[in-house]
Design an enzyme around this catalytic site. Sequence first.
Site, PDB file in Angstrom:
ATOM      1  CG  HIS A  59      55.303  25.537  57.281  1.00  0.00           C
ATOM      2  ND1 HIS A  59      56.655  25.324  57.293  1.00  0.00           N
ATOM      3  CD2 HIS A  59      54.725  24.324  57.404  1.00  0.00           C
ATOM      4  CE1 HIS A  59      56.894  24.024  57.412  1.00  0.00           C
ATOM      5  NE2 HIS A  59      55.739  23.398  57.479  1.00  0.00           N
ATOM      6  CG  ASP A  83      48.285  20.149  59.296  1.00  0.00           C
ATOM      7  OD1 ASP A  83      49.303  20.697  59.743  1.00  0.00           O
ATOM      8  OD2 ASP A  83      48.158  18.925  59.177  1.00  0.00           O
TER       9      ASP A  83
HETATM   10  C1  SDX Z   1      52.875  21.273  60.461  1.00  0.00           C
HETATM   11  O1  SDX Z   1      57.773  22.064  60.557  1.00  0.00           O
HETATM   12  C2  SDX Z   1      57.060  21.330  59.671  1.00  0.00           C
HETATM   13  O2  SDX Z   1      57.533  20.952  58.658  1.00  0.00           O
HETATM   14  C3  SDX Z   1      55.671  20.995  60.125  1.00  0.00           C
HETATM   15  C4  SDX Z   1      54.779  20.310  59.094  1.00  0.00           C
HETATM   16  C5  SDX Z   1      55.263  18.930  58.752  1.00  0.00           C
HETATM   17  O3  SDX Z   1      54.979  18.472  57.657  1.00  0.00           O
HETATM   18  O4  SDX Z   1      55.849  18.264  59.681  1.00  0.00           O
HETATM   19  O5  SDX Z   1      54.703  21.110  57.939  1.00  0.00           O
HETATM   20  C6  SDX Z   1      53.357  20.114  59.658  1.00  0.00           C
HETATM   21  O6  SDX Z   1      53.047  21.280  61.649  1.00  0.00           O
HETATM   22  C7  SDX Z   1      52.253  22.441  59.735  1.00  0.00           C
HETATM   23  C8  SDX Z   1      51.839  23.588  60.706  1.00  0.00           C
HETATM   24  C9  SDX Z   1      50.520  23.199  61.367  1.00  0.00           C
HETATM   25  N1  SDX Z   1      50.145  24.207  62.396  1.00  0.00           N
HETATM   26  C10 SDX Z   1      49.201  25.108  62.200  1.00  0.00           C
HETATM   27  O7  SDX Z   1      48.577  25.240  61.150  1.00  0.00           O
HETATM   28  C11 SDX Z   1      48.903  25.965  63.426  1.00  0.00           C
HETATM   29  C12 SDX Z   1      48.696  27.425  62.985  1.00  0.00           C
HETATM   30  N2  SDX Z   1      49.970  27.959  62.530  1.00  0.00           N
HETATM   31  C13 SDX Z   1      50.730  28.778  63.490  1.00  0.00           C
HETATM   32  O8  SDX Z   1      50.620  28.375  64.824  1.00  0.00           O
HETATM   33  C14 SDX Z   1      52.156  29.039  63.011  1.00  0.00           C
HETATM   34  O9  SDX Z   1      52.068  29.466  61.711  1.00  0.00           O
HETATM   35  C15 SDX Z   1      53.192  27.928  63.100  1.00  0.00           C
HETATM   36  C16 SDX Z   1      53.336  27.409  64.467  1.00  0.00           C
HETATM   37  C17 SDX Z   1      52.858  26.834  62.159  1.00  0.00           C
HETATM   38  C18 SDX Z   1      54.510  28.558  62.664  1.00  0.00           C
HETATM   39  O10 SDX Z   1      54.755  29.569  63.525  1.00  0.00           O
HETATM   40  P1  SDX Z   1      56.152  30.353  63.485  1.00  0.00           P
HETATM   41  O11 SDX Z   1      56.972  30.069  62.325  1.00  0.00           O
HETATM   42  O12 SDX Z   1      56.755  30.171  64.836  1.00  0.00           O
HETATM   43  O13 SDX Z   1      55.690  31.773  63.179  1.00  0.00           O
HETATM   44  P2  SDX Z   1      55.464  32.831  64.274  1.00  0.00           P
HETATM   45  O14 SDX Z   1      54.616  32.243  65.361  1.00  0.00           O
HETATM   46  O15 SDX Z   1      56.785  33.402  64.602  1.00  0.00           O
HETATM   47  O16 SDX Z   1      54.537  33.879  63.486  1.00  0.00           O
HETATM   48  C19 SDX Z   1      55.110  34.928  62.760  1.00  0.00           C
HETATM   49  C20 SDX Z   1      53.989  35.974  62.719  1.00  0.00           C
HETATM   50  C21 SDX Z   1      53.454  36.318  64.112  1.00  0.00           C
HETATM   51  O17 SDX Z   1      52.935  37.614  64.051  1.00  0.00           O
HETATM   52  P3  SDX Z   1      53.856  38.873  64.529  1.00  0.00           P
HETATM   53  O18 SDX Z   1      54.381  38.537  65.928  1.00  0.00           O
HETATM   54  O19 SDX Z   1      54.986  38.955  63.506  1.00  0.00           O
HETATM   55  O20 SDX Z   1      52.931  40.064  64.536  1.00  0.00           O
HETATM   56  O21 SDX Z   1      52.871  35.406  62.008  1.00  0.00           O
HETATM   57  C22 SDX Z   1      51.764  35.300  62.902  1.00  0.00           C
HETATM   58  C23 SDX Z   1      52.303  35.367  64.299  1.00  0.00           C
HETATM   59  O22 SDX Z   1      51.352  35.884  65.198  1.00  0.00           O
HETATM   60  N3  SDX Z   1      51.114  34.012  62.610  1.00  0.00           N
HETATM   61  C24 SDX Z   1      49.811  33.829  62.529  1.00  0.00           C
HETATM   62  C25 SDX Z   1      49.634  32.491  62.185  1.00  0.00           C
HETATM   63  N4  SDX Z   1      50.832  31.891  62.091  1.00  0.00           N
HETATM   64  C26 SDX Z   1      51.749  32.841  62.361  1.00  0.00           C
HETATM   65  N5  SDX Z   1      48.751  34.676  62.700  1.00  0.00           N
HETATM   66  C27 SDX Z   1      47.521  34.148  62.531  1.00  0.00           C
HETATM   67  N6  SDX Z   1      47.263  32.865  62.203  1.00  0.00           N
HETATM   68  C28 SDX Z   1      48.304  31.998  62.017  1.00  0.00           C
HETATM   69  N7  SDX Z   1      48.060  30.741  61.680  1.00  0.00           N
END
Ligand code: SDX
Length: 393
Positions: A270, A327
């Site tokens: 998140h 989710d």
């Molecule tokens: C919602 O904003 C809100 O409030 C949203 C929400 C709401 O109520 O409106 O809460 C609803 O959208 C929840 C999120 C739903 N999406 C997912 O579940 C999709 C999977 N999650 C990821 O895509 C990700 O965690 C995000 C998009 C949700 C958040 O991404 P960020 O904050 O941009 O984090 P990031 O991409 O910068 O990741 C930081 C690190 C990275 O690794 P490094 O580059 O540091 O090595 O964490 C890793 C990412 O690769 N990472 C994940 C991951 N999420 C982040 N690795 C594996 N699986 C994941 N799910």
Amino acid sequence: ETGLVTLDSGYMNTGACTSSITYLDGERGVLRYRGYAVDELADKCSFVEVAYLLVHGTLPTRRQLTHFSRLLGRYALIHEDMIHFFDRFPPHAHPMAILSSMVNALSTFYPEITENPLENLDCMVARLLSKVRTIAAFSYKKSIGHPLVYPRHDLSYCANFLNMMFDSPVQPYEIRPEAVAALNKVLILHGDHEQNCSTSTVRIVGSARVNLYASISAGISALWGPLHGGANQAVVEMLERIYNGGGDFRKYVEMAKDPSSLFRLSGFGHRVYKTYDPRARVIKKTCDDLLEALNVSDPLLDIAKELEEYALKDDYFLERNLYPNVDFYSGIIYRALGIPKNMFTVMFALGRLPGWIAHWKELWDDPESRLYRPRQIYTGPGAREFVPLDDRV
Ligand code: SDX
């Protein structure tokens, strides 16, 4: 140098704005709507009560709740001409595309919403909350070729939705109190979430003085994305792939850790929460309670729990503060209710609707609010001399 502009622009280009609706502490996993803890609201209120709280800022008195519920009942039907719209969408149309289109089209049936946006706002809000529920159920019935089931005046908001979705002339739907209670909870938990992608979309569109329905339609489109509200459908599709592949979730966890892989664990991580999403905790328990009450088991829930336990022992996830989000388990509840996968994000929209409305109203109520106009850091080329077409190589 920090790029901060004054608050009077309503939008500092740090991405922060002011709002009195939802308080969110991502480090401590705290979430409050208008000061009330969300888990307590989910436990003690109906979704309609919380929708009133989000939109009006206070929990309703019994009189206010009765009046609000009556408005929701009065506005539950959609114009019969709108029902023909369903016949024009292709059979495979995604319900989020239908919902976004139909909500925008609502503003054509109620032109006063553009001419005098703040007049009769209570009616316009109730009309939207009630009609979105009807549009969602009708789009499902149309997608399976079943006759529409109209809203009933004697049913509560959530019971009406379930009845419109699953009742049929040949197989009456038994409205189970446990199912209604679970739906109330999960919609409350989606009610609002500060400046997430879709809410920010509603605020940006609304700041241009766009009417409520068109602003909400934009929010529905933003929510559809698999990184945002579309994640609940992606989670169940991921769990189904794991289940159909023999249940070995470990390779998916390992794939998600591989920086060269574009695969992410849906439902994990998140932008704001760097601890367990408080909503996920309540939803996970609601899953257990509902499946037990309905006396059903779901192998996807078992896989989800094992996957969570395995990932939360892995340094990759712990170092990045990646926990289940709202989710991760919500789709299991929708499955248990009989809601099809492609409707999961519609359910998210149904829950998030009062929050979107509250944010749109907050903007319009604030005489100081101005057009959102985020700035950028330019990274393109400096000034260049023009080169005529025939001289270019
Ligand atoms: C919602 O904003 C809100 O409030 C949203 C929400 C709401 O109520 O409106 O809460 C609803 O959208 C929840 C999120 C739903 N999406 C997912 O579940 C999709 C999977 N999650 C990821 O895509 C990700 O965690 C995000 C998009 C949700 C958040 O991404 P960020 O904050 O941009 O984090 P990031 O991409 O910068 O990741 C930081 C690190 C990275 O690794 P490094 O580059 O540091 O090595 O964490 C890793 C990412 O690769 N990472 C994940 C991951 N999420 C982040 N690795 C594996 N699986 C994941 N799910």
